[in-house]
Write an enzyme that holds these catalytic residues in place. Structure first.
Site, mmCIF file in Angstrom:
data_model
loop_
_atom_site.group_PDB
_atom_site.id
_atom_site.type_symbol
_atom_site.label_atom_id
_atom_site.label_comp_id
_atom_site.label_asym_id
_atom_site.label_seq_id
_atom_site.Cartn_x
_atom_site.Cartn_y
_atom_site.Cartn_z
ATOM 1 C CG ASN A 167 62.128 49.811 65.361
ATOM 2 O OD1 ASN A 167 61.395 50.524 66.054
ATOM 3 N ND2 ASN A 167 63.155 50.289 64.740
ATOM 4 C CB CYS A 187 65.981 52.449 68.021
ATOM 5 S SG CYS A 187 67.546 51.568 67.830
ATOM 6 C CD GLU A 230 63.455 53.611 65.102
ATOM 7 O OE1 GLU A 230 63.542 53.456 66.333
ATOM 8 O OE2 GLU A 230 64.262 53.135 64.290
HETATM 9 N N1 UDP Z 1 69.421 48.558 64.318
HETATM 10 C C1 UDP Z 1 69.942 47.290 64.564
HETATM 11 N N2 UDP Z 1 71.202 47.173 65.093
HETATM 12 C C2 UDP Z 1 71.964 48.258 65.408
HETATM 13 C C3 UDP Z 1 71.439 49.538 65.173
HETATM 14 C C4 UDP Z 1 70.165 49.658 64.619
HETATM 15 O O1 UDP Z 1 69.280 46.300 64.317
HETATM 16 O O2 UDP Z 1 73.103 48.090 65.871
HETATM 17 C C5 UDP Z 1 68.066 48.705 63.704
HETATM 18 C C6 UDP Z 1 66.997 48.955 64.733
HETATM 19 O O3 UDP Z 1 65.777 48.395 64.305
HETATM 20 C C7 UDP Z 1 66.890 50.454 64.748
HETATM 21 C C8 UDP Z 1 67.040 50.759 63.279
HETATM 22 O O4 UDP Z 1 68.036 49.820 62.848
HETATM 23 O O5 UDP Z 1 65.689 50.887 65.309
HETATM 24 C C9 UDP Z 1 67.448 52.135 62.914
HETATM 25 O O6 UDP Z 1 68.580 52.544 63.668
HETATM 26 P P1 UDP Z 1 69.545 53.696 63.146
HETATM 27 O O7 UDP Z 1 68.713 54.742 62.494
HETATM 28 O O8 UDP Z 1 70.441 54.114 64.263
HETATM 29 O O9 UDP Z 1 70.395 52.909 62.042
HETATM 30 P P2 UDP Z 1 71.366 53.408 60.861
HETATM 31 O O10 UDP Z 1 70.596 53.207 59.598
HETATM 32 O O11 UDP Z 1 71.805 54.804 61.132
HETATM 33 O O12 UDP Z 1 72.527 52.455 60.930
#
Ligand code: UDP
Length: 565
Positions: free
Chosen positions: A262, A264, A266
């Site tokens: 995906n 980021c 992971e």
């Molecule tokens: N993601 C996305 N857009 C964003 C940030 C994150 O689509 O602006 C997706 C992406 O697949 C990333 C995942 O959400 O790998 C998890 O990111 P993060 O843990 O930072 O998200 P949070 O749940 O904290 O918003």
């Protein structure tokens, strides 16, 4: 009344709270909606809703942002991660582009491998012309993402992977050299064991046209590797995605191979799979032993993991996916990605330097405990509710499992936003700075000092006015006359040796089913050899991927292009 930091309030108000919704009501909405799935299994949904509410409202566990934003809406899309295949045909490329737009609109991020596309200059049968190559199509995807993002609940984010043996690999590695392009993409080179071996042996390496699987030309492997290192040194991209390591850990090889994670990086997924993530805030799981030193409460951790696994399973049941292909692929494997956040602050609370063997071991122990308990819970749910449909063909029966509700249970996400809501440090990253200055909505600048760091200094009787001022000014205690141990415990990302970043990444990966999001920070004066060393160390220690960032490299780039290392 829930106590939230001003940062959390701001974030929630900007994108998460509905009209007239308080944070309490948001957590109620999410808890009620997700608990609704329990009723389908003859369970007490109201009781589950209360347990979930307490978990969310106390900031102990939060699901990924789309779940917080969309829960309760009609056709709510709750997952953050998607991977789509791109076929080597114009129709295939634009079908996936349409699918991408729909996923972004729903709040998800998308990863793709562009490796199946024929290289630039290859023959196009239909027109007799020449193909424009994978990177040209990435620009189209980028523009579409840019346009769709205006109307979406969250920025669309993309990952592009290109296999290291693709003939366009040089164009791909340098695709973001200009800073005004591909801003909606993260890039990773899909690295094979054969390539790493060729680099180590200083051997030649074949570039292969994926259209007909024939070698196009041979180049010294070092030439590719050195350019990759140079670009990563210049601006942190591309990252590396270790295809063979990732595929060795594929729980359902019968369903296909991983080509991309995906955005980021992971979460490696099969084509059309999606995954819902959730993270446990470790700083909420502490217990004080008879008023003495605090320690991690194993009992609380176990209870939280069990509830979180149930919660994430419910999300899969009630999620409304943007494409039928995604519904089918996701329901076959039912992957969930439970992870941790607040690790750096946990270390400070336990008086441990991030850069220490003890802390590395603790990271491993925590993830071993989380994965073991999450698997046990998944097996229990598998017994009650049925195993994931692809279970029989998966690796689990061979390992002695009779049931498993999910093909994977753990992932460590960046937690960029949910860590702010929970009020803890993000994922497994060290603190970036001990004080952050941000511009609030009316334009004022506000400096907030990390409360865990401040408390640590206060407890040691070291919090003087001068120390406070220096932290606010420099965001670090490195230049202060403080005991060495204190400085090590409060060391920030760029003050930590890259080797320790890699050690923590590898420790977290050791017991994590999916991948781990982490940036290996390097000081500004790091060399290309330092970057290369990080890449080899990550590979040798079994990491699924690695990303570096050299301090201030992106700022520097704007001013002086073409700087070398
Ligand atoms: N993601 C996305 N857009 C964003 C940030 C994150 O689509 O602006 C997706 C992406 O697949 C990333 C995942 O959400 O790998 C998890 O990111 P993060 O843990 O930072 O998200 P949070 O749940 O904290 O918003």
């Amino acid at each position: 009344m829930i106590l939230l930091s001003p940062e959390a309030e701001t974030v929630l108000r900007a994108r998460y709270l509905r009209e007239d919704e308080t944070p309490e009501l948001l957590f109620r909405r999410v808890a009620d909606y997700i608990a609704g799935a329990e009723a389908g299994y003859g369970q007490n949904a109201a009781q589950a809703a209360q347990a979930y509410y307490e978990l969310l409202a106390s900031g102990t566990f939060l699901p990924n942002s789309p779940a917080l934003i969309n829960a309760g809406k009609p056709k709510a899309q709750l997952a953050a991660c998607f991977v789509l295949p791109i076929e080597d045909s114009l129709a295939g490329i634009f079908d996936t582009l349409k699918h991408t737009a729909l996923i972004h609109q729903s709040g998800g991020g998308t990863g793709f491998s562009f490796s199946r596309l024929r290289p630039e200059g290859a023959r196009v049968g239909a027109t007799g012309g020449a193909a424009s190559g994978p990177v040209s199509f990435m620009h189209i995807y980028d523009l579409a993402t840019q346009v769709v993002k205006q109307g979406a609940a969250r920025r669309g984010a993309n990952m592009a992977v290109l296999r290291v043996d693709h003939p366009d690999i040089f164009t791909f590695i340098t695709a973001k050299r200009r800073h005004d392009v591909l801003n909606n993409f993260n890039l990773s080179v899909g690295i094979t064991d054969a390539f790493m071996e060729a680099v180590k042996q200083q051997a030649d390496f074949e570039l292969i046209n994926p259209q007909n699987h024939t070698p196009v030309r041979t180049v010294p492997a070092r030439e590719i590797f050195d350019l990759l290192v140079q670009m990563a040194w210049e601006n942190g991209e591309p990252g590396l995605f270790f295809l063979d390591i990732v595929n060795k850990a594929n729980p359902t090889p019968a369903l296909g191979l991983f080509e991309s994670p995906n955005p980021c990086s992971e979460q490696p997924l099969l084509p059309y799979e999606s995954c819902v993530l959730g993270s446990i805030n470790l700083t909420r799981l502490l217990t004080a032993n008879k008023g003495q030193r605090v320690s991690l409460d194993k009992h609380k951790l176990t209870r939280t993991v069990r509830l979180a696994v149930r919660f994430l399973n419910n999300v899969i049941d009630i999620n409304s996916y943007p494409l039928p292909e995604v519904t089918e692929a996701t329901r076959k494997t039912r992957k969930i990605g439970l992870g941790i956040m607040g690790l750096a602050e946990l270390f400070i609370l336990l008086d441990l330097p991030y850069a220490s063997q003890e802390a590395v071991q603790l990271t491993k122990d925590i993830m071993q405990a989380v994965t073991t308990e999450a698997r046990a819970m998944s097996a229990e749910l598998g017994r009650e509710r049925g195993s994931f449909p692809a279970f029989a063909d998966s690796i689990y029966p061979r390992q002695g499992y009779e049931h498993m509700r999910n093909a994977t249970v753990t992932t460590i996400a960046p937690t960029g936003t949910i860590s702010i809501i929970a009020g803890c440090s993000s994922g497994i990253e060290p603190l970036f700075a001990l004080a952050l200055t941000r511009r609030v909505l009316d334009g004022r600048l506000i400096t907030s000092v990390n409360p865990v760091a401040v408390n640590y200094l206060r407890q040691q009787g070291l919090l003087t006015q001068a120390v406070n001022e220096q932290i606010a000014l420099a965001g670090s205690v490195a230049g202060l006359a403080l005991p060495d141990r204190v400085k090590r415990v409060l060391a920030t990302a760029h003050e930590i040796e890259p080797a320790w970043h890699v050690a923590q990444l590898a420790a977290a990966q050791a017991y994590t089913d999916n991948g781990v999001s982490k940036t290996v920070n390097l000081p500004k004066d790091a060399t290309c050899e330092d970057v290369a060393r990080v890449f080899f160390a990550a590979y040798d220690q079994g990491c699924k991927g690695v990303t570096v960032y050299r301090d201030a490299s992106r700022d520097e780039q704007v001013l002086s292009h073409g700087v070398g290392c």
